[in-house]
Enzyme design. Structure first.
Site, PDB file in Angstrom:
ATOM      1  N   GLU A  50      -4.082  10.926  35.416  1.00 52.07           N
ATOM      2  CA  GLU A  50      -4.371   9.536  35.802  1.00 52.07           C
ATOM      3  C   GLU A  50      -5.863   9.323  36.029  1.00 52.07           C
ATOM      4  OE1 GLU A  50      -2.044  11.442  37.005  1.00 52.07           O
ATOM      5  OE2 GLU A  50      -0.197  10.360  37.533  1.00 52.07           O
ATOM      6  N   CYS A  73       1.391  11.201  41.566  1.00 50.07           N
ATOM      7  CA  CYS A  73       1.551  11.933  42.825  1.00 50.07           C
ATOM      8  C   CYS A  73       1.167  11.069  44.013  1.00 50.07           C
ATOM      9  CB  CYS A  73       0.766  13.245  42.794  1.00 50.07           C
ATOM     10  SG  CYS A  73      -1.015  13.062  42.742  1.00 50.07           S
ATOM     11  N   ARG A 205       0.132  35.547  17.694  1.00 54.13           N
ATOM     12  CA  ARG A 205      -0.880  35.972  16.727  1.00 54.13           C
ATOM     13  C   ARG A 205      -1.122  34.903  15.657  1.00 54.13           C
ATOM     14  NH1 ARG A 205       2.176  40.376  18.020  1.00 54.13           N
ATOM     15  NH2 ARG A 205       3.414  40.422  16.126  1.00 54.13           N
ATOM     16  N   GLU A 293      13.202  37.244  24.650  1.00 54.10           N
ATOM     17  CA  GLU A 293      13.237  37.806  23.301  1.00 54.10           C
ATOM     18  C   GLU A 293      13.839  39.204  23.330  1.00 54.10           C
ATOM     19  OE1 GLU A 293      10.158  37.162  20.455  1.00 54.10           O
ATOM     20  OE2 GLU A 293       8.992  35.951  21.853  1.00 54.10           O
ATOM     21  N   GLY A 295      17.263  42.010  23.754  1.00 54.37           N
ATOM     22  CA  GLY A 295      18.419  42.335  22.932  1.00 54.37           C
ATOM     23  C   GLY A 295      19.721  41.809  23.531  1.00 54.37           C
TER      24      GLY A 295
END
Ligand code: NAP
Length: 358
Positions: A50, A73, A205, A293, A295
């Site tokens: 803002e 806020c 990457r 990520e 298993g």
């Protein structure tokens, strides 16, 4: 508001414990609406949107409309509240998407504006804005981060192969999409099973976005992560957290600490780290989004504990065949309670996104 929501995405994942929100100041000029001020929460979380948008609009803000993606806020922190800044600038109307669930703000930001005679219109494109603010909203309302579970499943329903290390299940375009997801996440989480089997790096990457790698977090009860692993060796350049119940004097701890790893002391239940408490600790450290990520074991635990908000399922064209590791779920057998939100084709691979039914 759609433009404000797009602007807010610029700093998603880069505003620390604050949400990335945006403000547009708009006024009628020559019979049409013109954006005369724009602001997005600065990198690190301050200044707020803002004040930046009002500074750009200058005197033009008087009588204008402010579009905000989150309720302004209302509490005095290091800076005066944004609701007061909007009043002082003399805007005539505020259009807002999401209400802030923070106790110090909720409804109070709007009340300050209305008390000053400003017209307030709430809830515009609220769902779209809330989707981008999911991390902040989860931390405020559930005391834990927003959890996205990503999994790649081969055409024959496998997520890897026993003893084979990383098995490519998706091709380049899908992999880049995952890196893009990483760039807007605060934490990537895996279990020690994946850390040991795959020796992953878990960084972003994408060219130009290398600096946007999130914190890597391994659930490693007994500190099995080798000091020679890519994760341990890169801990000085990209933060590495290890959630563990290993004692302070465990020799593995000293070796990993000397490489730069940090430790999250975790409780154990039935031989596994306690996930709800761990999630609370992650949120307490200011992280709002966790991309999982890992298993099958970790995925199943998180689903069993009802800690997954979003599923991202990549279905690859390749088959794994013998010694394949079964996927805990796939397109044809999804966990209960998730509804589809999006399907994309990335080269040979399909991506389906699902949201936890509220
Ligand atoms: N296709 C994909 O998307 C994908 C992604 C990742 C991995 N993979 C494949 O999955 C295989 C590894 O599978 P995984 O199931 O062993 O990996 P994982 O789920 O990432 O790791 C499981 C390990 O995490 C630790 N852990 C600690 N607390 C836990 C908790 N509350 N819940 C669950 N786990 C907890 C346990 O080891 P401790 O007792 O040592 O703490 C557990 O054995 C590899 O073949 C890998 O290539 C595939």
């Amino acid at each position: 508001m759609a433009a404000a929501i797009r602007l807010a995405r610029w700093h998603q994942g880069r505003t620390g414990s604050n949400p990335s929100v945006a403000t547009l100041i708009v006024r009628e000029i020559d019979g049409g609406p013109v954006i005369i001020g724009r602001g997005v929460t600065a990198i690190g979380g301050r200044p707020h949107a803002e004040t930046q948008a009002l500074a750009e609009a200058g005197e033009g803000a008087r009588g204008a409309t402010a579009f905000v993606t989150l309720e302004p806020c209302a509490h005095h922190g290091r800076t005066p509240p944004c609701a007061e800044a909007l009043v002082t600038a003399g805007v005539a109307r505020v259009v807002a998407a999401c209400t802030d669930p923070d106790d110090r703000v909720s409804g109070r930001g709007y009340a300050i504006l209305r008390a000053a005679g400003i017209e307030v219109c709430e809830g515009v494109l609220a769902e779209a804005a809330a989707s981008d603010l999911a991390g902040y909203l989860a931390r405020r309302t559930k005391n834990r981060p927003h959890v996205i579970l990503k999994m790649a499943v081969s055409a024959d329903g496998m997520i890897g192969a026993e003893g084979a290390g990383q098995v490519p299940i998706t091709a380049d375009i899908a992999r880049r999409q995952v890196h893009s997801l990483r760039s807007v996440s605060d934490v990537i989480m895996i279990g020690s099973g994946t850390a040991l089997a795959d020796d992953p790096e878990l960084t972003c990457r994408l060219p130009g976005l290398e600096g946007r790698s999130p914190i890597r977090l391994v659930l490693d009860r007994t500190l099995r992560l080798p000091v020679a692993s890519k994760l341990a060796r890169s801990a000085r350049s990209v933060p590495l957290w290890l959630a563990t119940s290993a004692q302070q004097d465990d020799p593995a701890r000293a070796a990993l600490a000397s490489l730069g790893a940090e430790f999250l002391a975790a409780e154990c239940h039935d031989g596994r780290l306690a996930l709800p408490e761990l999630m609370e600790d992650i949120a307490a450290r200011g992280a709002s989004t966790v991309l999982v990520e890992g298993g099958a074991v970790l995925a199943t635990s998180l689903l069993d504990e009802d800690l997954v908000d979003r599923l991202i399922l990549f279905t690859g064209a390749v088959t794994v065949g013998e010694r394949g590791v079964d996927a805990p779920f796939a397109l044809a057998r999804l966990p209960d309670g998730f509804v589809p939100v999006r399907t994309m084709q990335y080269g040979p691979d399909r991506m389906d996104e699902f949201e936890r039914q509220r």
